[in-house]
Design a protein around this motif. Structure first.
Motif, PDB file in Angstrom:
ATOM      1  N   SER A 215      -1.106 -10.782   5.427  1.00  0.00           N
ATOM      2  CA  SER A 215      -1.690 -11.451   4.259  1.00  0.00           C
ATOM      3  C   SER A 215      -1.347 -10.712   2.966  1.00  0.00           C
ATOM      4  CB  SER A 215      -3.218 -11.535   4.420  1.00  0.00           C
ATOM      5  OG  SER A 215      -3.777 -10.239   4.550  1.00  0.00           O
ATOM      6  N   ASP A 216      -0.532  -9.675   3.066  1.00  0.00           N
ATOM      7  CA  ASP A 216      -0.167  -8.887   1.890  1.00  0.00           C
ATOM      8  C   ASP A 216       0.712  -9.639   0.900  1.00  0.00           C
ATOM      9  OD1 ASP A 216      -1.587  -6.826   2.949  1.00  0.00           O
ATOM     10  OD2 ASP A 216       0.152  -5.621   3.559  1.00  0.00           O
ATOM     11  N   TRP A 217       1.259 -10.794   1.323  1.00  0.00           N
ATOM     12  CA  TRP A 217       2.101 -11.573   0.417  1.00  0.00           C
ATOM     13  C   TRP A 217       1.391 -11.910  -0.890  1.00  0.00           C
ATOM     14  CZ3 TRP A 217      -0.359 -16.080  -0.668  1.00  0.00           C
ATOM     15  CH2 TRP A 217      -1.262 -16.567   0.266  1.00  0.00           C
ATOM     16  N   GLU A 218       0.079 -12.013  -0.826  1.00  0.00           N
ATOM     17  CA  GLU A 218      -0.674 -12.441  -2.001  1.00  0.00           C
ATOM     18  C   GLU A 218      -0.519 -11.451  -3.157  1.00  0.00           C
ATOM     19  OE1 GLU A 218      -5.110 -14.317  -2.808  1.00  0.00           O
ATOM     20  OE2 GLU A 218      -4.431 -13.863  -0.781  1.00  0.00           O
ATOM     21  N   GLN A 219      -0.551 -10.173  -2.853  1.00  0.00           N
ATOM     22  CA  GLN A 219      -0.436  -9.185  -3.918  1.00  0.00           C
ATOM     23  C   GLN A 219       0.989  -9.076  -4.447  1.00  0.00           C
ATOM     24  OE1 GLN A 219      -1.868  -5.656  -1.983  1.00  0.00           O
ATOM     25  NE2 GLN A 219       0.115  -5.150  -1.067  1.00  0.00           N
ATOM     26  N   HIS A 220       1.949  -9.558  -3.678  1.00  0.00           N
ATOM     27  CA  HIS A 220       3.344  -9.526  -4.125  1.00  0.00           C
ATOM     28  C   HIS A 220       3.694 -10.716  -5.009  1.00  0.00           C
ATOM     29  CE1 HIS A 220       4.999  -6.177  -1.697  1.00  0.00           C
ATOM     30  NE2 HIS A 220       4.004  -6.481  -0.876  1.00  0.00           N
ATOM     31  N   PHE A 221       3.039 -11.842  -4.767  1.00  0.00           N
ATOM     32  CA  PHE A 221       3.456 -13.083  -5.415  1.00  0.00           C
ATOM     33  C   PHE A 221       2.509 -13.600  -6.497  1.00  0.00           C
ATOM     34  CE2 PHE A 221       5.490 -13.973  -1.056  1.00  0.00           C
ATOM     35  CZ  PHE A 221       6.644 -13.312  -1.414  1.00  0.00           C
ATOM     36  N   TYR A 222       1.407 -12.893  -6.749  1.00  0.00           N
ATOM     37  CA  TYR A 222       0.452 -13.354  -7.760  1.00  0.00           C
ATOM     38  C   TYR A 222       0.022 -12.204  -8.649  1.00  0.00           C
ATOM     39  CZ  TYR A 222       0.143 -17.765  -5.281  1.00  0.00           C
ATOM     40  OH  TYR A 222       0.455 -18.970  -4.708  1.00  0.00           O
ATOM     41  N   GLU A 223      -0.193 -12.522  -9.925  1.00  0.00           N
ATOM     42  CA  GLU A 223      -0.719 -11.547 -10.859  1.00  0.00           C
ATOM     43  C   GLU A 223      -1.599 -12.263 -11.882  1.00  0.00           C
ATOM     44  OE1 GLU A 223       2.470  -9.632 -12.862  1.00  0.00           O
ATOM     45  OE2 GLU A 223       3.324 -11.473 -13.678  1.00  0.00           O
ATOM     46  N   ALA A 224      -2.593 -11.536 -12.358  1.00  0.00           N
ATOM     47  CA  ALA A 224      -3.521 -12.123 -13.333  1.00  0.00           C
ATOM     48  C   ALA A 224      -2.824 -12.308 -14.673  1.00  0.00           C
ATOM     49  CB  ALA A 224      -4.738 -11.222 -13.484  1.00  0.00           C
ATOM     50  N   ARG A 225      -3.108 -13.415 -15.323  1.00  0.00           N
ATOM     51  CA  ARG A 225      -2.507 -13.687 -16.627  1.00  0.00           C
ATOM     52  C   ARG A 225      -3.249 -12.922 -17.724  1.00  0.00           C
ATOM     53  NH1 ARG A 225       0.669 -18.289 -17.556  1.00  0.00           N
ATOM     54  NH2 ARG A 225      -0.171 -18.304 -19.669  1.00  0.00           N
ATOM     55  N   PRO A 226      -2.518 -12.278 -18.616  1.00  0.00           N
ATOM     56  CA  PRO A 226      -3.162 -11.621 -19.758  1.00  0.00           C
ATOM     57  C   PRO A 226      -3.566 -12.670 -20.788  1.00  0.00           C
ATOM     58  CG  PRO A 226      -0.795 -11.409 -19.935  1.00  0.00           C
ATOM     59  CD  PRO A 226      -1.065 -12.076 -18.608  1.00  0.00           C
ATOM     60  N   PRO A 227      -4.446 -12.331 -21.706  1.00  0.00           N
ATOM     61  CA  PRO A 227      -4.796 -13.274 -22.783  1.00  0.00           C
ATOM     62  C   PRO A 227      -3.548 -13.683 -23.554  1.00  0.00           C
ATOM     63  CG  PRO A 227      -6.299 -11.406 -22.755  1.00  0.00           C
ATOM     64  CD  PRO A 227      -5.186 -11.065 -21.810  1.00  0.00           C
ATOM     65  N   SER A 228      -3.476 -14.956 -23.940  1.00  0.00           N
ATOM     66  CA  SER A 228      -2.307 -15.468 -24.650  1.00  0.00           C
ATOM     67  C   SER A 228      -2.640 -15.703 -26.112  1.00  0.00           C
ATOM     68  CB  SER A 228      -1.838 -16.777 -24.008  1.00  0.00           C
ATOM     69  OG  SER A 228      -0.780 -17.330 -24.750  1.00  0.00           O
TER      70      SER A 228
END
Length: 311
Positions: A215-228
């Motif tokens: 289930s480690d794929w999640e940390q490789h393929f997703y990141e939180a968006r910074p404020p725009s």
């Protein structure tokens, strides 16, 4: 009584030919390399196992209209050799061939194909590839005490969707005697990786856990968006979004496969006619012998060079 009606198996295009040509070329290299190993008097028993064999052939539509003609294009059907029929034709031949197919009509077509070659040791197996592969490699002669270690196999995994279980790959690696051509379903994996992290439901997570074996794929393929600072960017800050493309998923798949196989080849990219990267074709081996791995590398390098740039 085997049904005599021809079953058409329609799939693929020119990219399918690249896949089949690469595997077939390697099969010829493989049987030639092993025809006198470990000795000419008592060589290895060579096996070819096609886990999703289909009918043995494939049907394509061929345009019949002439170049520059203003008449509407017409199409005719043509039968091309599939992976099973190509494997039968390999010279030097495999001693044993096993064709696995779950679909009833396609399995009947494989039985007809087998009947065309009464002098060959061909087994047609009806069932789920994940289950049947385990049976093949845990029964005689693979586990026969007086013959143990004398078998070598090439397994072709050309799955329907994401149907190859991670434990099946681990099992094949653990045989240490099978080279595995694996058509990794790159585009299917990307479809499961929703752009919005919140759209990852239980079904998508389960499918991705299965194909990557973690289930480690999640940390490789997703990141939180910074404020725009863009007033027209309505995506919520802090909500994870996908940062993966086909290249990143392919690299991650290769790294995961390397955790269970001793050798993972450079992938051959398989593209559709719209230039979409549909699959990544890997050659894998769990063979612990450095001599064997050098030979495998030599064989697959020729295929990567020949077919890797033809997309």
């Amino acid at each position: 009584m085997v049904a005599s009606r021809r079953v058409e198996h329609r799939f693929g295009g020119s990219w399918t030919e690249i896949k089949l040509n690469a595997v077939a070329d390697y099969l010829g290299f493989y049987t030639t390399a092993l025809k006198a190993a470990p000795s000419a008097a008592d060589p290895f028993e060579t096996w070819y196992v096609d886990a999703f064999a289909g009918t043995g052939d494939r049907t394509v539509e061929v345009a019949e209209s002439e170049l520059f003609s203003q008449e509407p294009r017409t199409f005719d059907r043509a039968r091309l050799e599939g992976s099973a029929r190509r494997a039968i034709a390999v010279d030097p031949p495999f001693r044993h061939l096993v064709f696995i197919e779950k679909n009833v009509a396609r399995f009947a077509a494989l039985e007809n194909l087998k009947a065309e070659f009464p002098g060959r040791d061909i087994q047609c197996v009806a069932g789920d590839a994940n289950d049947e592969l385990r049976k093949i490699f845990t029964e005689a002669p693979w586990q026969q005490r007086d013959r143990r270690g004398l078998q070598r196999a090439v397994v072709f995994l050309d799955p329907y969707g994401m149907s190859v279980r991670w434990e099946t790959l681990r099992f094949l690696a653990d045989t240490k005697r099978a080279d595995v051509w694996y058509l990794f379903p790159l585009h299917a994996a990307l479809r499961q990786l929703s752009h919005d992290h919140r759209a990852l439901d239980e079904g998508k997570r389960g499918a991705l856990d299965e194909i990557f074996g973690t289930s480690d794929w999640e940390q490789h393929f997703y990141e939180a968006r910074p404020p725009s600072a863009d007033l027209f960017d309505f995506a919520e800050a802090g909500v994870p979004s996908r940062n993966a493309d086909a290249n990143k998923v392919e690299r991650y798949a290769a790294s995961r496969l390397a955790t269970i196989f001793k050798f993972v080849s450079e992938p051959i990219p398989i593209l559709t006619r719209r230039r979409l990267r549909q699959f990544a074709l890997f050659l894998l081996s769990g063979n612990p012998s450095e001599t064997a791995i050098r030979l495998i590398k030599k064989g697959v390098a020729a295929q990567v060079k020949k077919y890797g740039g033809q997309q």
